[in-house]
Design a protein around this motif. Structure first.
Motif, PDB file in Angstrom:
ATOM      1  N   PHE A   1       0.808  -1.223   0.000  1.00 19.62           N
ATOM      2  CA  PHE A   1       0.000   0.000   0.000  1.00 19.62           C
ATOM      3  C   PHE A   1       0.837   1.267   0.000  1.00 19.62           C
ATOM      4  CE2 PHE A   1      -2.464  -3.257   2.310  1.00 19.62           C
ATOM      5  CZ  PHE A   1      -3.497  -3.394   1.409  1.00 19.62           C
ATOM      6  N   GLY A   2       2.105   1.153  -0.260  1.00 22.07           N
ATOM      7  CA  GLY A   2       2.946   2.340  -0.272  1.00 22.07           C
ATOM      8  C   GLY A   2       3.578   2.587   1.075  1.00 22.07           C
ATOM      9  N   PRO A   3       4.753   3.261   1.071  1.00 19.26           N
ATOM     10  CA  PRO A   3       5.472   3.459   2.328  1.00 19.26           C
ATOM     11  C   PRO A   3       4.677   4.309   3.317  1.00 19.26           C
ATOM     12  CG  PRO A   3       6.542   4.592   0.487  1.00 19.26           C
ATOM     13  CD  PRO A   3       5.427   3.823  -0.085  1.00 19.26           C
ATOM     14  N   GLY A   4       4.909   4.059   4.588  1.00 17.12           N
ATOM     15  CA  GLY A   4       4.253   4.843   5.633  1.00 17.12           C
ATOM     16  C   GLY A   4       2.919   4.294   6.069  1.00 17.12           C
ATOM     17  N   THR A   5       2.515   3.131   5.491  1.00 16.77           N
ATOM     18  CA  THR A   5       1.239   2.555   5.897  1.00 16.77           C
ATOM     19  C   THR A   5       1.382   1.882   7.250  1.00 16.77           C
ATOM     20  OG1 THR A   5       0.964   2.031   3.570  1.00 16.77           O
ATOM     21  CG2 THR A   5      -0.669   1.148   5.075  1.00 16.77           C
TER      22      THR A   5
END
Lengths: 360, 315
Positions: free
Chosen positions: A203-207
């Motif tokens: 889901f993309g970095p920082g999730t």
């Protein structure tokens, strides 16, 4: 100093070249007394100084092995003296380990009671600055994530132990046993990074999600469940299995209806102890589930707070009113310890009262 | 492995239930291997950008190469764990001997539970205790040590004013690994053949001579592997170190000053919340190194245990 006290106790026992049964106690009392006198003398010069009780006890405890060794060396000879020295050190090691346990529990209870109130269990930290507020968001998060982790890891762990005990032969079973053992040693923060990496790639970095926290806990929980239930399944007497086979019951039904019910108490004990172990995990949740002040019931959406992480953040980033934050941290620590103790007691009770009647 | 079923050659027919059940059991077992492989794989994938990116573009690195950033952390991790182990192992052996051979028989099990209580305390509580109680309490001792024994490099001054030094962190780590090492040593000591002990005593040995000649030689592999498992736990411990140690980086042997090397795990915990972009990859790469170190330590420990099957660590 100590020699004089011990000499007073004996009448004729030295004739046999042995110390009296109560002599070590007299020596210990003498050492402590000497140490207190020493501290008192040292501090008599400085006005207003209070007697350092802890220091005096520690120094007295250091005196004792030396004193008993010397006395025993003079009276009983070198071999007995060494024996007494080791005895003193072994007892000392145990008492030394009790010291942190006692101070830890007493400070947690003493400091935690300040905020162990109704507000603590009914408020979240949403828009709270300074005093007040509570950890209900963290408790909900801990409950949800621990529950999810349990739901995932118990079937996997249990089936793995069934495989290892009932089916597993050869290199695969050996590999699983070995790597389960290795898995118990995975640092908890690495489990957190693993869960974070999965969701960062998807889901993309920082999730950071509640479910990611639950997955990191799963990694830590599975090996514990496998090991404990494997031991429990091995305790089931083989006669039960053979009786079942002799009646023509298929193997899977034998496991399901005979083996598992016999060992269910032990398995439940193991599962509860595993929960007690992961419920206090901080690092993986810090990394994978993040940090929030709001109540969040949704595992799949948004960050989720947990009790240990909440305690950690109250401690590392206090606001202006530092004491209010520290009080909340201690109250959280007290809650955590109570939960873990309760789980441990429940586990022991289950082990005692629901243990199988047959076998062993 | 108990030999349960009828001999394999007498397989009459495989019922569907059997096939499903054994299949799912096998799947669960393989899944565990897959998870472990997955941990390594995902960490490696996320670490790749660190190698490919220019160090100047990673804020935390601040222009220095990756390895010179990691080296102090690796040193701090190994150093703090080594000190912790140095303190914990002798005490653990003492406690294990106390419970197995010295304590009154009736009390022994209860005393064992008390030590196990230490293992149940969550690490964040240890951190809170270490930072707020232990560090201030032990600071005067540090001042005294630097004043009087400052010529020893380990005790070089100036003493930290807060007491949050690497020695404090190691003491907390030692307390945390104590119950693990104790539990394993105790189990091994209890398995010493009673005949050996009685033979030693019958020859006139004192209790210590009996322990030295019968119990300790028998338990040596157990002690070694217990220490290795404790080392693995200490290496990976995060929160207690993060909350106790005030680290400033750099490699130093001084135990009592305010400039301490950090540890990998604590560094990740402290930096992860604020990290962004490739910084996260950098932290994950350090995590991968930690994973590799603990994996090696644990595998050695398990291998030593495996040679003596009768005592396995997890039970």
């Amino acid at each position: 100093m100590a020699a004089s006290t011990s000499a007073a106790s004996g009448t004729n026992i030295y004739a046999a070249g042995l110390l009296g049964k109560r002599t070590p106690w007299f020596v210990l009392a003498g050492c402590l007394a000497a140490s207190f006198v020493l501290f008192w003398l040292l501090q008599a010069g400085t006005p207003g100084a209070t007697l350092n009780v802890a220091g005096a006890i520690i120094v007295g405890a250091i005196f004792y092995p030396l004193a008993i060794y010397t006395i025993s060396l003079l009276v009983e000879g070198a071999r007995k003296a060494k024996d007494r020295l080791v005895t003193a050190l072994v007892y000392g090691a145990f008492l030394l380990a009790l010291a942190p346990l006692i101070t830890l529990l007493s400070t947690v209870v003493a400091n935690g009671l300040a905020r162990f109130d109704l507000e603590f269990f009914t408020y979240s930290m949403r828009s709270i600055v300074g005093a007040g507020g509570g950890f209900v968001h963290a408790m909900v998060g801990t409950l949800l994530m621990t529950l999810t982790a349990t739901v995932i890891s118990v079937p996997i762990g249990l089936m793995t132990s069934v495989y290892l005990v009932e089916y597993g032969r050869g290199p695969l079973a050996r590999a699983i046993t070995f790597f389960v053992d290795v898995m118990t040693g995975i640092p908890s923060i690495v489990a957190g990074l693993f869960a974070y990496s999965i969701f960062a790639l998807l889901f993309g970095p920082g999730t950071k999600l509640g479910i990611a926290g639950a997955i990191s806990l799963t990694v830590l929980m599975i090996p514990v469940v496998v090991r404990s239930s494997e031991d429990m399944l091995k305790l089931v007497p083989n006669e039960l299995r053979e009786a079942s086979y002799a009646l023509g019951v298929p193997k899977w039904l034998t496991i399901l209806k005979v083996v598992l019910p016999t060992s269910i108490a032990g398995i439940m004990t193991g599962v509860i102890l595993a929960i007690a172990r992961i419920i206090g995990e901080t690092a993986p949740l810090l990394v994978a589930a993040g940090f929030t002040n709001n109540l969040n019931y949704d595992m799949l959406n948004g960050r989720m707070q947990s009790l240990p992480v909440a305690v950690y953040y109250q401690y590392v980033s206090p606001g202006v009113d530092v004491q209010a934050y520290l009080d909340r941290a201690w109250a959280g620590a007290l809650t955590l310890i109570l939960i873990v103790m309760l789980l441990n007691i429940i586990a022991r009770l289950i082990a005692r009262y629901f243990a199988p009647k047959s076998g062993r | 492995m108990p030999d349960t079923a009828a001999p394999a050659r007498a397989k009459p027919r495989l019922r569907p239930g059997d096939r499903v059940f054994s299949g799912s059991a096998l799947a669960a077992g393989t899944l565990i291997l897959a998870i472990l492989a997955g941990v390594a794989a995902f960490l490696i994938i996320e670490s790749v950008p660190v190698v490919t990116t220019d160090p100047k573009d990673i804020n935390i690195l601040d222009g220095q190469p990756f390895w010179s950033y990691v080296a102090p952390l690796v040193f701090g991790t190994l150093w703090s764990s080594a000190i912790a182990l140095l303190m914990a192992v002798p005490v653990s052996i003492g406690i294990a001997l106390f419970i197995s051979h010295y304590a009154p028989r009736r009390l022994a099990q209860g005393l064992g539970y008390i030590i196990d209580l230490l293992a149940a305390v969550p690490s964040v509580v240890f951190g809170l205790w270490g930072g707020n109680v232990l560090a201030p309490a032990i600071q005067p001792l540090y001042s005294w040590l630097t004043e009087h024994l400052g010529w020893i490099p380990l005790f070089a001054g100036p003493a930290s004013g807060t007491g949050r030094t690497i020695l404090t962190a190691s003491i907390v780590l030692a307390v945390m690994v104590l119950p693990i090492i104790t539990a394993l040593c105790r189990e091994v000591f209890l398995q010493t053949p009673v005949l050996h002990e009685e033979a030693a005593l019958a020859l006139g040995a004192t209790r210590w001579e009996m322990i030295r000649t019968a119990v300790l030689p028998f338990g040596r592999p157990g002690i070694i592997s217990a220490s290795m498992l404790g080392l693995g736990r200490a290496l990976g411990e995060t929160m207690a170190v993060a909350m106790v140690l005030s680290s400033s980086g750099g490699i130093t042997l001084a135990l009592l000053t305010s400039s301490n090397p950090g540890t990998i795990a604590a560094n990740i915990a402290l930096r992860f919340a604020e990290a962004f972009g490739t910084n996260i990859n950098l932290l994950i790469a350090t995590g991968l190194i930690l994973f590799a170190i603990t994996l090696v330590v644990n595998m050695i420990a398990r291998w030593i245990i495996g040679r003596r099957r009768e005592f396995s660590g997890a039970n």
